[in-house]
Design an enzyme around this catalytic site. Structure first.
Site, PDB file in Angstrom:
ATOM      1  N   GLN A  19       0.804  -1.216   0.000  1.00 48.77           N
ATOM      2  CA  GLN A  19       0.000   0.000   0.000  1.00 48.77           C
ATOM      3  C   GLN A  19       0.842   1.273   0.000  1.00 48.77           C
ATOM      4  O   GLN A  19       0.328   2.345  -0.324  1.00 48.77           O
ATOM      5  CB  GLN A  19      -0.932   0.001   1.208  1.00 48.77           C
ATOM      6  CG  GLN A  19      -2.021  -1.069   1.129  1.00 48.77           C
ATOM      7  CD  GLN A  19      -2.866  -1.102   2.380  1.00 48.77           C
ATOM      8  OE1 GLN A  19      -2.541  -1.792   3.340  1.00 48.77           O
ATOM      9  NE2 GLN A  19      -3.959  -0.368   2.389  1.00 48.77           N
ATOM     10  N   HIS A 120       1.340  -9.240   4.049  1.00 52.78           N
ATOM     11  CA  HIS A 120       0.154  -8.389   4.026  1.00 52.78           C
ATOM     12  C   HIS A 120      -0.451  -8.451   2.627  1.00 52.78           C
ATOM     13  O   HIS A 120      -0.535  -7.444   1.925  1.00 52.78           O
ATOM     14  CB  HIS A 120       0.514  -6.961   4.421  1.00 52.78           C
ATOM     15  CG  HIS A 120      -0.639  -6.151   4.926  1.00 52.78           C
ATOM     16  ND1 HIS A 120      -0.646  -5.522   6.155  1.00 52.78           N
ATOM     17  CD2 HIS A 120      -1.836  -5.868   4.356  1.00 52.78           C
ATOM     18  CE1 HIS A 120      -1.790  -4.872   6.314  1.00 52.78           C
ATOM     19  NE2 HIS A 120      -2.534  -5.068   5.228  1.00 52.78           N
ATOM     20  N   ASN A 164      -1.149 -10.920   7.932  1.00 47.98           N
ATOM     21  CA  ASN A 164      -2.150  -9.926   8.291  1.00 47.98           C
ATOM     22  C   ASN A 164      -3.537 -10.387   7.857  1.00 47.98           C
ATOM     23  O   ASN A 164      -3.762 -10.721   6.695  1.00 47.98           O
ATOM     24  CB  ASN A 164      -1.848  -8.596   7.598  1.00 47.98           C
ATOM     25  CG  ASN A 164      -2.926  -7.559   7.878  1.00 47.98           C
ATOM     26  OD1 ASN A 164      -2.983  -7.011   8.970  1.00 47.98           O
ATOM     27  ND2 ASN A 164      -3.791  -7.303   6.915  1.00 47.98           N
ATOM     28  N   GLU A 165      -4.449 -10.423   8.814  1.00 49.09           N
ATOM     29  CA  GLU A 165      -5.859 -10.698   8.557  1.00 49.09           C
ATOM     30  C   GLU A 165      -6.095 -11.898   7.636  1.00 49.09           C
ATOM     31  O   GLU A 165      -6.685 -11.774   6.551  1.00 49.09           O
ATOM     32  CB  GLU A 165      -6.529  -9.451   7.972  1.00 49.09           C
ATOM     33  CG  GLU A 165      -6.458  -8.260   8.916  1.00 49.09           C
ATOM     34  CD  GLU A 165      -7.113  -7.007   8.372  1.00 49.09           C
ATOM     35  OE1 GLU A 165      -7.321  -6.075   9.152  1.00 49.09           O
ATOM     36  OE2 GLU A 165      -7.415  -6.958   7.162  1.00 49.09           O
ATOM     37  N   TYR A 290     -12.290  -2.364  13.243  1.00 46.23           N
ATOM     38  CA  TYR A 290     -12.810  -1.150  12.633  1.00 46.23           C
ATOM     39  C   TYR A 290     -14.293  -0.942  12.895  1.00 46.23           C
ATOM     40  O   TYR A 290     -14.730   0.173  13.157  1.00 46.23           O
ATOM     41  CB  TYR A 290     -12.576  -1.186  11.111  1.00 46.23           C
ATOM     42  CG  TYR A 290     -11.121  -1.087  10.737  1.00 46.23           C
ATOM     43  CD1 TYR A 290     -10.496   0.145  10.618  1.00 46.23           C
ATOM     44  CD2 TYR A 290     -10.360  -2.235  10.514  1.00 46.23           C
ATOM     45  CE1 TYR A 290      -9.149   0.245  10.289  1.00 46.23           C
ATOM     46  CE2 TYR A 290      -9.018  -2.149  10.185  1.00 46.23           C
ATOM     47  CZ  TYR A 290      -8.411  -0.908  10.071  1.00 46.23           C
ATOM     48  OH  TYR A 290      -7.081  -0.819   9.767  1.00 46.23           O
ATOM     49  N   GLU A 349      -4.458  -2.663  14.589  1.00 47.44           N
ATOM     50  CA  GLU A 349      -5.006  -1.698  13.634  1.00 47.44           C
ATOM     51  C   GLU A 349      -6.307  -1.145  14.195  1.00 47.44           C
ATOM     52  O   GLU A 349      -7.124  -1.896  14.717  1.00 47.44           O
ATOM     53  CB  GLU A 349      -5.316  -2.314  12.265  1.00 47.44           C
ATOM     54  CG  GLU A 349      -4.135  -2.589  11.363  1.00 47.44           C
ATOM     55  CD  GLU A 349      -4.565  -3.115   9.988  1.00 47.44           C
ATOM     56  OE1 GLU A 349      -5.687  -2.776   9.538  1.00 47.44           O
ATOM     57  OE2 GLU A 349      -3.784  -3.862   9.385  1.00 47.44           O
ATOM     58  N   TRP A 396      -4.195   2.893  12.424  1.00 47.44           N
ATOM     59  CA  TRP A 396      -4.129   2.692  10.977  1.00 47.44           C
ATOM     60  C   TRP A 396      -4.683   3.951  10.323  1.00 47.44           C
ATOM     61  O   TRP A 396      -5.838   4.276  10.508  1.00 47.44           O
ATOM     62  CB  TRP A 396      -4.940   1.476  10.542  1.00 47.44           C
ATOM     63  CG  TRP A 396      -4.780   1.250   9.063  1.00 47.44           C
ATOM     64  CD1 TRP A 396      -5.522   1.821   8.065  1.00 47.44           C
ATOM     65  CD2 TRP A 396      -3.793   0.431   8.427  1.00 47.44           C
ATOM     66  NE1 TRP A 396      -5.056   1.398   6.840  1.00 47.44           N
ATOM     67  CE2 TRP A 396      -4.002   0.556   7.035  1.00 47.44           C
ATOM     68  CE3 TRP A 396      -2.757  -0.386   8.879  1.00 47.44           C
ATOM     69  CZ2 TRP A 396      -3.214  -0.105   6.100  1.00 47.44           C
ATOM     70  CZ3 TRP A 396      -1.987  -1.038   7.957  1.00 47.44           C
ATOM     71  CH2 TRP A 396      -2.207  -0.908   6.586  1.00 47.44           C
ATOM     72  N   GLU A 403      -5.598   1.988  -1.100  1.00 45.01           N
ATOM     73  CA  GLU A 403      -6.577   1.266  -0.296  1.00 45.01           C
ATOM     74  C   GLU A 403      -7.206   0.123  -1.096  1.00 45.01           C
ATOM     75  O   GLU A 403      -8.409   0.056  -1.325  1.00 45.01           O
ATOM     76  CB  GLU A 403      -7.637   2.237   0.233  1.00 45.01           C
ATOM     77  CG  GLU A 403      -8.607   1.678   1.256  1.00 45.01           C
ATOM     78  CD  GLU A 403      -7.946   0.904   2.387  1.00 45.01           C
ATOM     79  OE1 GLU A 403      -8.490  -0.145   2.781  1.00 45.01           O
ATOM     80  OE2 GLU A 403      -6.873   1.334   2.870  1.00 45.01           O
ATOM     81  N   TRP A 404      -6.331  -0.789  -1.580  1.00 44.71           N
ATOM     82  CA  TRP A 404      -6.731  -2.002  -2.277  1.00 44.71           C
ATOM     83  C   TRP A 404      -7.673  -1.692  -3.440  1.00 44.71           C
ATOM     84  O   TRP A 404      -7.360  -0.843  -4.266  1.00 44.71           O
ATOM     85  CB  TRP A 404      -7.305  -3.012  -1.275  1.00 44.71           C
ATOM     86  CG  TRP A 404      -6.342  -3.265  -0.145  1.00 44.71           C
ATOM     87  CD1 TRP A 404      -6.488  -2.885   1.155  1.00 44.71           C
ATOM     88  CD2 TRP A 404      -5.048  -3.902  -0.212  1.00 44.71           C
ATOM     89  NE1 TRP A 404      -5.376  -3.238   1.897  1.00 44.71           N
ATOM     90  CE2 TRP A 404      -4.478  -3.865   1.087  1.00 44.71           C
ATOM     91  CE3 TRP A 404      -4.314  -4.496  -1.242  1.00 44.71           C
ATOM     92  CZ2 TRP A 404      -3.233  -4.400   1.382  1.00 44.71           C
ATOM     93  CZ3 TRP A 404      -3.063  -5.033  -0.945  1.00 44.71           C
ATOM     94  CH2 TRP A 404      -2.546  -4.980   0.358  1.00 44.71           C
TER      95      TRP A 404
END
Length: 442
Positions: A19, A120, A164-165, A290, A349, A396, A403-404
């Protein structure tokens, strides 16, 4: 009333290689699945790519200076797998290691502790072409990559997390098909779940073998899963969604079992000592949070369910249509503590996207983001008062970035990036959080 954080509370910021770094063809880096995905027409907002991103690859001294000015004690970065192994395995790219040497040494010089996330989402294309997360061979390749990173940086880096995630990859990349590699397959989703869990377990062992004094944990994005409507079909979707989003890549790591209602589906994939390999003892639980996640039936997805927009009237919402709900954060902390036997937790995050505007005075006054942080940090203090073992908080993100699938249209940063010039401009939230960190209190 002033509310203080624990004396040794760790403040940090987080970012990821793909990113922010750019320089996708620089110094021997190989292609990642996200390079291919972003260059595929229709996949990202305005067809935007991360070829340049924030150009952190060349501007990292300035970015570390911003971290230092913020006052953080730690930076959670990811190493780019294709920058270290352009073909996914085999020959190490020394120039890739050299880049992270420069970053890590400067961080340490500034008194900022580097935390490395090994992956990531930027899998090398060469690995994807051999099966990617659909193959049981990939966890072995990933463990070799993890060993290389731990061996090279373990003298200076003492906190590692494998992936990550990992819950996001089967859910978004294989169920909805909205992330790289952009597939929709029930069988492949299940294979990806198990391969990701194996990769975690194998790499935890690999890191410990190469850096015996390092701490290793997981990083997972969790939020309470709720039905969009109050009816039987949506409640059924919620049960499956809770399993797929919150449990399927955490229960195996911490409890050594797959959760219902998917446990039976996973049985054919489990061979030999798989579950013992997956459920390695960990030093911390990295919790990304989030928002609460709303779900409903969706016939266009692999599992027949998908995330929905929040129900009408839920507000307030962030710029990516996520509900601002600090109490959901507290609910998730409680659930994590209770279900996984009170682990040491770091919030790895937390943050929000808002439509930040650069004013005529070249300032960004992001009051909504300040209010978001204030609400969530107050709830974090509530959780600490309840006795949950939370040791630190990573915002974050340090700066706006790619952003993807949303490209550059959404901004999560404490620092505004003026993409045409790549100028960094600290937002009002940067100065607000700096004051919180300095006082260690709200």
């Amino acid at each position: 009333m002033t509310r203080s954080f624990p004396k040794d509370f760790l403040w940090g910021v987080a970012a990821s290689a793909f990113q922010t770094e750019g320089a996708v063809n620089k110094d021997g880096r190989g292609q990642s699945v996200w390079d291919v995905y972003a260059h595929t027409p229709g996949r990202t907002t305005n067809g935007e790519t991360a070829d340049i991103a924030c150009d952190h690859y060349h501007r990292y001294p300035e970015d570390i200076g911003l971290m230092s000015g913020l006052g953080v004690g730690a930076y959670r970065l990811s190493t780019a797998w294709p920058r270290i192994f352009p073909e996914g395995s085999g020959q190490v790219n020394q120039r890739g290691l050299d880049f992270y040497d420069r970053v890590i040494d400067l961080l340490l010089h500034e008194g900022i502790e580097p935390w490395i996330c090994l992956h990531h989402w930027d899998m090398p294309v060469a690995v994807e072409e051999k099966g990617g997360w659909r193959s049981r061979e990939t966890p072995k390749i990933f463990a070799d990559y993890a060993a290389t990173i731990a061996r090279h940086f373990g003298d200076r880096v003492k906190r590692f997390a494998p992936i990550n995630e990992p819950n996001v990859i089967p859910w978004v990349a294989y169920n909805v098909g909205r992330h790289a590699p952009g597939k929709q397959s029930y069988e492949d989703s299940l294979k990806a779940i198990h391969a990701l869990n194996l990769a975690h377990g194998y790499s935890v062992k690999a890191v410990r073998a190469e850096a015996s004094d390092a701490q290793v944990g997981n990083i997972v994005s969790l939020g309470p899963v709720r039905p969009h409507y109050d009816d039987a079909a949506h409640e059924e979707a919620r049960i499956l969604g809770d399993c797929l989003w919150r449990r399927v890549t955490v229960d195996p790591l911490w409890l050594g079992t797959y959760p219902e209602p998917i446990a039976k589906e996973m049985e054919p994939l489990i061979l030999g000592d798989d579950m013992a390999d997956i459920s390695q003892e960990m030093d911390f639980f990295g919790l990304n949070h989030y928002n609460p996640v709303f779900v409903g039936p969706n016939k266009n997805t692999t599992f027949g369910i998908a995330e929905t927009a929040p129900p009408t009237g839920m507000g307030p919402l962030t710029d990516v249509n996520w509900v601002v709900d600090p109490q959901a954060f507290l609910e998730q902390i409680r659930d994590t503590s209770e279900r996984y036997n009170k682990p040491t937790i770091y919030i790895t995050e937390n943050g929000a996207s808002y439509p930040d505007a650069l004013g005529p005075d070249r300032k960004v006054i992001d009051k909504d983001r300040i209010a978001y942080f204030e609400g969530y940090l107050n709830v974090l203090l509530d959780a600490l008062e309840e006795g949950h073992d939370i040791r630190g908080y990573f915002a974050w993100s340090l700066m706006d970035n790619f952003e993807w699938g949303r490209g550059f249209s959404k901004r999560f940063g404490l620092v505004y990036v003026d993409y045409p010039t790549l100028q960094r401009i600290p937002k009002a939230s940067y100065h607000w959080l700096s004051d919180v960190i300095r006082k260690n209190a709200l």
